[in-house]
Design an enzyme around this catalytic site. Structure first.
Site, short mmCIF file in Angstrom:
data_model
loop_
_atom_site.label_atom_id
_atom_site.label_comp_id
_atom_site.label_asym_id
_atom_site.label_seq_id
_atom_site.Cartn_x
_atom_site.Cartn_y
_atom_site.Cartn_z
N ASN A 44 0.76 -1.04 0.07
CA ASN A 44 0.04 0.07 0.12
C ASN A 44 0.76 1.28 -0.07
O ASN A 44 0.50 2.47 0.16
CB ASN A 44 -0.83 0.17 1.15
CG ASN A 44 -1.96 -0.98 1.08
OD1 ASN A 44 -2.20 -1.32 0.04
ND2 ASN A 44 -2.47 -1.66 2.15
N HIS A 99 3.06 2.38 2.06
CA HIS A 99 3.33 3.20 3.45
C HIS A 99 4.10 2.09 4.16
O HIS A 99 4.15 1.19 4.09
CB HIS A 99 2.07 3.48 4.05
CG HIS A 99 0.98 2.53 4.46
ND1 HIS A 99 -0.02 2.97 4.87
CD2 HIS A 99 1.17 1.21 4.88
CE1 HIS A 99 -0.51 1.73 5.16
NE2 HIS A 99 0.18 1.03 5.23
N CYS A 149 3.62 6.83 7.55
CA CYS A 149 4.35 7.69 7.03
C CYS A 149 5.13 6.92 5.80
O CYS A 149 4.80 5.70 5.59
CB CYS A 149 5.48 7.69 7.96
SG CYS A 149 6.60 6.08 8.56
#
Length: 417
Positions: A314, A316, A351
């Site tokens: 995904n 991240h 993040c």
């Protein structure tokens, strides 16, 4: 004449001698071969042959043999002893070779024993997992590898967390709901939705060691109006002893806008048949997780940056990586004398690959000065971006290690929680 010609075609006659009235006779290598022909009234032909082999040639006893027979006997006298293979007809050599290959293959196959001999061996040797309990629980076995253990000769907390994540994804895949992303169902994929974890609580009673086989069971339940809870139970596959319990809460995020989303009715219809109506396997820690900064923290580790391998599908940072970053600021004396017994995490923000983070840790109460004599130790944690934005808040509890058979510090007996 006809009879004579026919006979001559079978038994060649010597050329006629001057004494044609005498009996048919001829000399051959010092011996004689006599043929007697006679006919009866029925014109049938009778042939009698009397062959006498020469007894001696140049003073040596010999037998009558054709040139081809003598050649074969001389050839055989110089060969190896005759065996089963070289006595086979020429057309059987291919069959013998094929038979040899099959016998060798059968021997190798019999040497492989696919049946478990001991109860501690893998019941699911290929790690495929299976759905049990009326299709509501997913179960999978893992063998602890040498590269999954740490300095304490036990599996690391990251290893256990990876096992939890793997069984969650395999559960969705085995149920036929996995499309793309981390656990996205078909209806989620149509709406660009993905799952993200918001809370997780883990209790470790005992860490497995190298070569142990653990069984991980996982199931899902509803959590509020728009969330889903996933629980895990890790046990020793040989003894059934409980090793680890974990509970987590997941919500949906839009993959493009990166904002949280409500659960669509179509998605709810997909996953509700797999929900179990049960309480969390781990009680929720109701205490508030405090916010830390560089002033209130006792230990700070700066300059943490994601690598490409830290990103998941995904795009991240994988939530297991956050745990490793949190422990980067944990005091080394605590990690040397204690082991992680429980962990509570609250995920605030994701993040990406360009993020720069710092890890902060504060040791609770009077335990800051003497870790060795303080018994259990509790720490508060925070992982944040360099601009102060929070990524994860956490709390860890540590228990003293005990001496193992190697003379090193290792885990203490399990506690009840």
């Amino acid at each position: 004449m006809v009879a004579t010609a026919a006979t001559a075609s079978i038994f060649p006659l010597p050329p006629p001698t001057p004494d044609s009235n005498s009996k048919n006779s001829g000399k051959l290598a010092g011996g004689s071969v006599n043929f007697k022909l006679s006919t009866n009234s029925s014109s049938s032909l009778q042939v009698k042959a009397n062959a006498q082999a020469p007894h001696k040639v140049n003073g040596t006893s010999v037998g009558l043999a054709s040139p081809s027979e003598r050649t074969r006997d001389e050839y055989s006298s110089h060969q190896q002893p005759r065996t089963f293979i070289n006595q086979l007809p020429d057309w059987s050599m291919l069959l013998a070779a094929i038979t040899t290959v099959f016998l060798a293959a059968e021997k190798q196959w019999m040497m492989l024993d696919w049946k478990p001999k001991r109860p501690d061996m893998l019941t699911d040797p290929f790690g495929l997992g299976r759905i049990v309990q009326d299709g509501l629980v997913f179960s999978q076995n893992f063998s602890i590898r040498s590269y999954e253990i740490g300095a304490d000769r036990t599996a690391s907390i990251e290893t256990l967390m990876n096992h939890l994540q793997e069984t969650a994804l395999n559960h969705v895949k085995t149920a036929g709901l996995l499309v793309d992303g981390f656990g996205s169902t078909p209806e989620m994929s149509k709406r660009n939705l993905i799952w993200v974890v918001t809370k997780m609580r883990v209790l470790v009673d005992r860490y497995p060691t190298w070569g142990d086989v653990v069984q991980v069971d996982s199931w899902v339940a509803p959590s509020g109006k728009n969330g889903m809870r996933r629980d895990w139970l890790i046990r020793d596959s040989k003894t059934g002893e409980t090793l680890t319990r974990a509970s987590s809460v997941w919500v949906m995020m839009n993959k493009q806008t990166r904002k949280l989303s409500k659960m669509p009715d179509e998605v709810r219809a997909e996953i509700e048949p797999y929900f179990i109506d049960s309480a969390p396997i781990v009680d929720e820690d109701s205490r508030k997780l405090p916010k830390l900064d560089e002033v209130t923290a006792d230990y700070v580790h700066k300059g943490l940056t994601p690598r490409w391998s830290d990103l998941d599908v995904n795009q991240h940072v994988n939530n297991v990586k956050y745990i490793g970053w949190i422990l980067e600021s944990a005091p080394l004396p605590i990690m040397e004398s204690h082991e992680l017994a429980s962990m509570t995490l609250e995920y605030r923000r994701e993040c990406g690959k360009e993020s720069v983070l710092q890890s902060l840790t504060a040791v609770s109460g009077e335990q800051k000065s003497d870790f060795l004599d303080s018994g259990d130790v509790e720490c508060q944690h925070m992982l944040q971006l360099h601009d102060g934005a929070e990524i994860v808040r956490g709390r860890t509890k540590w228990r003293p290690k005990k001496l193992n058979s190697y003379g090193d510090m290792s885990q203490t007996p399990a506690e009840s929680s």
